[in-house]
Design a protein around this motif. Structure first.
Motif, PDB file in Angstrom:
ATOM      1  N   THR A  54       0.828  -1.210   0.000  1.00 17.10           N
ATOM      2  CA  THR A  54       0.000   0.000   0.000  1.00 17.10           C
ATOM      3  C   THR A  54       0.864   1.263   0.000  1.00 17.10           C
ATOM      4  O   THR A  54       1.967   1.277   0.532  1.00 17.10           O
ATOM      5  CB  THR A  54      -0.931   0.035   1.233  1.00 17.10           C
ATOM      6  OG1 THR A  54      -0.127  -0.048   2.406  1.00 17.10           O
ATOM      7  CG2 THR A  54      -1.930  -1.097   1.212  1.00 17.10           C
ATOM      8  N   LEU A  55       0.322   2.289  -0.615  1.00 12.61           N
ATOM      9  CA  LEU A  55       0.983   3.600  -0.660  1.00 12.61           C
ATOM     10  C   LEU A  55      -0.049   4.637  -0.220  1.00 12.61           C
ATOM     11  O   LEU A  55      -1.164   4.653  -0.726  1.00 12.61           O
ATOM     12  CB  LEU A  55       1.457   3.903  -2.088  1.00 12.61           C
ATOM     13  CG  LEU A  55       2.588   4.920  -2.215  1.00 12.61           C
ATOM     14  CD1 LEU A  55       3.941   4.258  -1.893  1.00 12.61           C
ATOM     15  CD2 LEU A  55       2.659   5.496  -3.624  1.00 12.61           C
ATOM     16  N   PHE A  69      13.483  14.797   1.524  1.00 12.35           N
ATOM     17  CA  PHE A  69      14.022  13.911   2.563  1.00 12.35           C
ATOM     18  C   PHE A  69      14.248  14.720   3.834  1.00 12.35           C
ATOM     19  O   PHE A  69      14.791  15.845   3.721  1.00 12.35           O
ATOM     20  CB  PHE A  69      15.360  13.329   2.088  1.00 12.35           C
ATOM     21  CG  PHE A  69      16.126  12.629   3.166  1.00 12.35           C
ATOM     22  CD1 PHE A  69      15.883  11.297   3.445  1.00 12.35           C
ATOM     23  CD2 PHE A  69      17.099  13.297   3.910  1.00 12.35           C
ATOM     24  CE1 PHE A  69      16.582  10.637   4.459  1.00 12.35           C
ATOM     25  CE2 PHE A  69      17.801  12.639   4.919  1.00 12.35           C
ATOM     26  CZ  PHE A  69      17.542  11.318   5.185  1.00 12.35           C
ATOM     27  N   PRO A  70      13.932  14.251   4.971  1.00 13.78           N
ATOM     28  CA  PRO A  70      13.224  13.022   5.323  1.00 13.78           C
ATOM     29  C   PRO A  70      11.836  13.366   5.844  1.00 13.78           C
ATOM     30  O   PRO A  70      11.533  13.143   7.003  1.00 13.78           O
ATOM     31  CB  PRO A  70      14.104  12.447   6.442  1.00 13.78           C
ATOM     32  CG  PRO A  70      14.685  13.677   7.134  1.00 13.78           C
ATOM     33  CD  PRO A  70      14.574  14.852   6.180  1.00 13.78           C
ATOM     34  N   LEU A  71      11.011  13.926   4.932  1.00 12.29           N
ATOM     35  CA  LEU A  71       9.692  14.404   5.357  1.00 12.29           C
ATOM     36  C   LEU A  71       8.590  13.422   4.965  1.00 12.29           C
ATOM     37  O   LEU A  71       8.646  12.259   5.340  1.00 12.29           O
ATOM     38  CB  LEU A  71       9.446  15.817   4.821  1.00 12.29           C
ATOM     39  CG  LEU A  71      10.213  16.913   5.595  1.00 12.29           C
ATOM     40  CD1 LEU A  71      11.657  17.016   5.176  1.00 12.29           C
ATOM     41  CD2 LEU A  71       9.549  18.249   5.435  1.00 12.29           C
ATOM     42  N   GLY A  72       7.615  13.867   4.182  1.00 13.28           N
ATOM     43  CA  GLY A  72       6.495  13.032   3.788  1.00 13.28           C
ATOM     44  C   GLY A  72       5.524  13.923   3.045  1.00 13.28           C
ATOM     45  O   GLY A  72       5.753  15.146   2.925  1.00 13.28           O
ATOM     46  N   PRO A 129       1.966  11.698  -2.896  1.00 14.37           N
ATOM     47  CA  PRO A 129       2.187  10.428  -2.205  1.00 14.37           C
ATOM     48  C   PRO A 129       3.270  10.537  -1.124  1.00 14.37           C
ATOM     49  O   PRO A 129       4.194  11.339  -1.235  1.00 14.37           O
ATOM     50  CB  PRO A 129       2.684   9.504  -3.336  1.00 14.37           C
ATOM     51  CG  PRO A 129       3.319  10.427  -4.334  1.00 14.37           C
ATOM     52  CD  PRO A 129       2.633  11.765  -4.210  1.00 14.37           C
ATOM     53  N   ASP A 130       3.125   9.708  -0.090  1.00 16.30           N
ATOM     54  CA  ASP A 130       4.258   9.439   0.806  1.00 16.30           C
ATOM     55  C   ASP A 130       5.123   8.451   0.047  1.00 16.30           C
ATOM     56  O   ASP A 130       4.673   7.330  -0.270  1.00 16.30           O
ATOM     57  CB  ASP A 130       3.775   8.725   2.084  1.00 16.30           C
ATOM     58  CG  ASP A 130       3.117   9.659   3.085  1.00 16.30           C
ATOM     59  OD1 ASP A 130       3.537  10.819   3.194  1.00 16.30           O
ATOM     60  OD2 ASP A 130       2.187   9.185   3.780  1.00 16.30           O
ATOM     61  N   GLY A 138       2.743   7.208   5.733  1.00 15.25           N
ATOM     62  CA  GLY A 138       1.887   6.033   5.815  1.00 15.25           C
ATOM     63  C   GLY A 138       2.146   5.006   4.732  1.00 15.25           C
ATOM     64  O   GLY A 138       1.286   4.181   4.440  1.00 15.25           O
ATOM     65  N   SER A 139       3.322   5.060   4.093  1.00 11.67           N
ATOM     66  CA  SER A 139       3.680   4.061   3.068  1.00 11.67           C
ATOM     67  C   SER A 139       4.785   3.159   3.624  1.00 11.67           C
ATOM     68  O   SER A 139       5.960   3.523   3.606  1.00 11.67           O
ATOM     69  CB  SER A 139       4.184   4.758   1.787  1.00 11.67           C
ATOM     70  OG  SER A 139       3.185   5.578   1.240  1.00 11.67           O
TER      71      SER A 139
END
Ligand code: MLT
Length: 266
Positions: A12-13, A30-33, A53-54, A60-61
């Protein structure tokens, strides 16, 4: 801002999807989301659908494999797979710093799927030997001391003095984002970045509208370097965001969004 989940072949992504109109994929640093794009996701420019997307191993990926196996190309392939699942054949792609490395890997893989390229606070060159040694030191740090130590190392380089003065909460937001990541995801990205190839030659092949954006106070990928990169891309414009440093989309959201969509034309 409600996250969604896509079922990719690899697992899942998590992603965010906001606004409607021409699609623009937002690729985080990097290194966030993906939450790095909160200001843009909360206020999408008219005529644009933003998909953030993460990247694998962030937010949450879940990572789902050994950190040592991660590559920038794998992030790129998963973004294409997400686009396909969402019925998006081609999209604008905005990549900030590490997200820019992923955007360039996507361009190399399949330029026909990129309708507009926005490279923000990033570079096309590979890591120098010194930079690779720095990645190894960070891998060691994240294994021994975890994401909080990485946040402490990186924060002073990510945000500028103007942001510190005018938006004191921003550092806390970024710190929280970094610390919410799993150490393995951070290690995977460090491996991916240190092994990425030099994509400078690719810049001359860009055939879609392109813009290079850089914070005036960026010390990680300074404006002069970003401007030089923009000159290698046929027809690209260069936009300097005054008062921002490396995380220009967070520090100066409105100016960033304007530059990203080029005056709002999809
Ligand atoms: C980022 O903001 O994504 C990083 O500074 C990229 C890097 O370390 O090369």
């Amino acid at each position: 801002m409600t996250p969604k989940t896509a079922s990719l072949a690899s697992g899942t992504l998590r992603y965010f999807d906001a606004g409607s109109g021409a699609p623009m994929v937002l690729l985080h640093a990097f290194p966030l989301g993906a939450e790095q794009w909160r200001p843009q996701l909360l206020s999408p420019p008219a005529g644009w659908r933003l998909v953030a997307p993460d990247l694998r191993g962030f937010g949450g990926s879940p990572l789902l494999g050994p950190p040592a196996a991660m590559t920038i190309e794998r992030y790129a392939d998963e973004v294409f797979e997400l686009m396909t699942l969402l019925g998006i054949e081609s999209a604008g792609v905005t990549g900030l710093s590490m997200g820019g490395y992923v955007a360039l890997a996507m361009l190399e893989r399949d330029p026909s799927r990129i309708s507009r390229l926005v490279l923000a606070d990033t570079r096309a060159a590979a890591d120098s030997d010194d930079a690779r040694a720095g990645r190894d030191r960070m891998i060691d740090l994240v294994r021994r001391e975890g994401p909080p130590r990485i946040a402490a190392e990186m924060l002073p380089k990510l945000l500028g003095s103007t942001s510190a003065r005018e938006q004191p909460d921003l550092a806390l937001t970024v710190e929280r984002l970094i610390e919410s990541n799993a150490p393995e995801g951070i290690e995977a990205a460090l491996t991916a970045m240190k092994t990425r190839p030099d994509r400078t030659a690719l810049l001359a092949t860009v055939a879609c509208p392109a813009v290079v954006v850089c914070g005036s106070d960026d010390v990680v990928t300074p404006p002069a370097e970003c401007e030089r990169m923009s000159r290698r891309i046929p027809g690209a414009s260069f936009v300097q965001i005054d008062g921002a440093a490396h995380l220009s989309n967070l520090e100066r959201p409105e100016a960033f969004t304007r530059a990203m969509v080029g005056g709002g034309q999809a």
